[in-house]
Design a protein around this motif. Structure first.
Motif, mmCIF file in Angstrom:
data_model
loop_
_atom_site.group_PDB
_atom_site.id
_atom_site.type_symbol
_atom_site.label_atom_id
_atom_site.label_comp_id
_atom_site.label_asym_id
_atom_site.label_seq_id
_atom_site.Cartn_x
_atom_site.Cartn_y
_atom_site.Cartn_z
ATOM 1 N N ARG A 30 15.498 10.628 -6.116
ATOM 2 C CA ARG A 30 15.708 10.284 -7.504
ATOM 3 C C ARG A 30 15.584 11.097 -8.241
ATOM 4 O O ARG A 30 15.387 11.067 -9.311
ATOM 5 C CB ARG A 30 14.408 9.248 -7.493
ATOM 6 C CG ARG A 30 14.384 8.088 -7.017
ATOM 7 C CD ARG A 30 13.109 7.730 -6.712
ATOM 8 N NE ARG A 30 12.673 7.279 -8.287
ATOM 9 C CZ ARG A 30 11.432 6.799 -8.812
ATOM 10 N NH1 ARG A 30 10.641 7.094 -8.042
ATOM 11 N NH2 ARG A 30 11.087 7.243 -9.473
ATOM 12 N N VAL A 31 15.868 12.226 -8.145
ATOM 13 C CA VAL A 31 16.035 13.653 -9.486
ATOM 14 C C VAL A 31 17.536 13.950 -9.098
ATOM 15 O O VAL A 31 18.245 14.229 -8.437
ATOM 16 C CB VAL A 31 15.262 14.805 -8.653
ATOM 17 C CG1 VAL A 31 15.251 15.675 -9.622
ATOM 18 C CG2 VAL A 31 13.450 14.376 -8.460
ATOM 19 N N ARG A 62 9.846 6.477 -14.692
ATOM 20 C CA ARG A 62 11.191 6.149 -14.987
ATOM 21 C C ARG A 62 11.872 6.177 -13.366
ATOM 22 O O ARG A 62 11.473 7.087 -12.186
ATOM 23 C CB ARG A 62 11.951 7.697 -15.703
ATOM 24 C CG ARG A 62 11.216 7.222 -17.388
ATOM 25 C CD ARG A 62 12.023 7.964 -17.595
ATOM 26 N NE ARG A 62 11.379 9.219 -17.891
ATOM 27 C CZ ARG A 62 11.226 10.067 -17.455
ATOM 28 N NH1 ARG A 62 12.863 11.100 -16.919
ATOM 29 N NH2 ARG A 62 10.195 11.710 -17.832
ATOM 30 N N SER A 63 12.778 5.677 -13.158
ATOM 31 C CA SER A 63 13.473 5.642 -12.369
ATOM 32 C C SER A 63 13.686 6.835 -11.684
ATOM 33 O O SER A 63 14.143 6.999 -10.419
ATOM 34 C CB SER A 63 14.747 4.536 -11.994
ATOM 35 O OG SER A 63 15.594 4.923 -12.552
ATOM 36 N N ARG A 88 6.775 14.362 -10.420
ATOM 37 C CA ARG A 88 6.177 12.980 -9.866
ATOM 38 C C ARG A 88 5.979 12.074 -11.529
ATOM 39 O O ARG A 88 5.540 11.300 -10.886
ATOM 40 C CB ARG A 88 5.093 13.842 -9.190
ATOM 41 C CG ARG A 88 5.448 13.634 -7.910
ATOM 42 C CD ARG A 88 3.813 14.028 -6.702
ATOM 43 N NE ARG A 88 3.578 15.181 -7.275
ATOM 44 C CZ ARG A 88 3.443 16.453 -6.661
ATOM 45 N NH1 ARG A 88 4.628 16.446 -5.147
ATOM 46 N NH2 ARG A 88 2.815 17.750 -6.883
ATOM 47 N N ALA A 89 5.238 13.162 -11.882
ATOM 48 C CA ALA A 89 4.400 12.168 -13.072
ATOM 49 C C ALA A 89 6.347 11.211 -13.034
ATOM 50 O O ALA A 89 6.177 10.416 -14.387
ATOM 51 C CB ALA A 89 4.178 13.254 -14.137
ATOM 52 N N GLN A 104 18.200 12.721 -21.277
ATOM 53 C CA GLN A 104 16.840 11.629 -21.823
ATOM 54 C C GLN A 104 16.010 11.287 -21.117
ATOM 55 O O GLN A 104 16.198 10.237 -20.951
ATOM 56 C CB GLN A 104 17.995 11.012 -23.413
ATOM 57 C CG GLN A 104 18.520 11.854 -24.017
ATOM 58 C CD GLN A 104 18.536 12.676 -24.703
ATOM 59 O OE1 GLN A 104 16.528 13.446 -24.677
ATOM 60 N NE2 GLN A 104 19.034 12.775 -26.132
ATOM 61 N N PRO A 105 14.850 12.014 -20.769
ATOM 62 C CA PRO A 105 13.838 12.697 -21.592
ATOM 63 C C PRO A 105 15.114 13.359 -20.634
ATOM 64 O O PRO A 105 14.784 13.835 -18.764
ATOM 65 C CB PRO A 105 12.586 12.923 -21.751
ATOM 66 C CG PRO A 105 12.483 11.760 -20.653
ATOM 67 C CD PRO A 105 13.829 10.683 -20.614
ATOM 68 N N LEU A 106 15.060 15.259 -20.815
ATOM 69 C CA LEU A 106 15.112 16.097 -19.976
ATOM 70 C C LEU A 106 13.933 16.757 -18.913
ATOM 71 O O LEU A 106 12.884 17.752 -20.093
ATOM 72 C CB LEU A 106 15.592 17.120 -20.377
ATOM 73 C CG LEU A 106 16.686 18.793 -19.977
ATOM 74 C CD1 LEU A 106 17.206 18.077 -18.052
ATOM 75 C CD2 LEU A 106 17.411 19.758 -20.691
#
Ligand SMILES: O=C(O)[C@H](O)[C@@H](O)[C@H](O)[C@H](O)COP(=O)(O)O
Length: 230
Positions: free
Chosen positions: A66-67, A37-38, A31-32, A122-124
């Motif tokens: 979105r994940v 970011r998208s 969630r953070a 990036q980032p992972l």
């Protein structure tokens, strides 16, 4: 390994409470990431240990569309096969965008293409690994061909072919260099035997220091969150 470098060990009363706590931690991380970011990026271990966690994650209030999720490693079997890690993820989190490691008809070419895509994440945001009772993590097995390169923290982040002792022996795995990129890095282990192995590896004791898990513990140090339940 000096005490200041030791990974953090979170001991849970039982496996269901471990799954709930870890799912909450991962959901908060995702969630953070999505607030900034998208898309968010997540690598998850296969095998049995994460099963309850996947169910808890699926219930988390999160826009899974979105994940991006990839298994940390995969067995070289069809995605429909019971042993496939991707199949487990697809069943548990059907709304997520899943990255299939099978990016080519042959394992070596598939690993290279899959690793190149992972390296672009990036980032992972989070990486959750498991560990076998032989001290492997992902599909980096003791004594396998190419293990030293796979555990080289200075290697280019990517993926490679792994070789397991048990069928299906052919595997694909992210290398340690890529896994260490995880902004949040976790290890999920259950049971007394794995706890003993971890304690030996954390103490740099005996043969455990030569096991793949020893390289992860040394390189990740305090960044690694170990979650254990009986
Ligand atoms: O493909 C896999 O099996 C996993 O990615 C592997 O690294 C797993 O985490 C360990 O083997 C522990 O497996 P269990 O959770 O089933 O004990």
């Amino acid at each position: 390994m000096s005490p200041i470098d030791l990974p953090r060990l979170h001991c849970h009363a039982d496996r269901p409470s471990c799954a709930r706590a870890l799912a909450q931690e991962l959901a908060e991380r995702l969630r953070a990431a999505l607030s900034a970011r998208s898309r968010a990026h997540l690598l998850l271990a296969g095998g049995q240990s994460p099963q309850a966690l996947l169910g808890e994650l699926a219930r988390a209030p999160l826009d899974w569309t979105r994940v991006d999720i990839s298994p940390s490693d995969e067995r070289w079997v069809p995605v429909e096969a019971p042993q496939s890690n991707l199949r487990l993820l697809r069943e548990a989190l059907p709304q997520a965008r899943l990255l299939d490691p099978r990016q080519a008809p042959q394992p070596a070419a598939a690993a290279q293409a899959w690793g190149a895509q992972l390296a672009e994440w990036q980032p992972l945001d989070a990486v959750l690994l498991g560990m076998g009772e032989d001290g492997h993590f992902a599909s980096l097995f003791p004594g396998m061909p190419g293990l030293a390169a796979a555990l080289d923290p200075a290697a280019a982040p990517g993926a490679l072919c792994g070789l397991a002792a048990d069928e299906p022996r052919q595997r694909l795995s992210a290398n340690l260099s890529l896994l260490l990129r995880g902004e949040w890095l976790g290890l999920l282990v259950f049971g007394a035997a794995k706890r003993r192995l971890l304690e030996d590896a954390l103490a740099d004791a005996g043969d455990a220091r030569e096991l793949p898990i020893g390289a992860l513990l040394r390189q990740a140090g305090r960044r690694l969150q170990i979650h254990w339940a009986p």
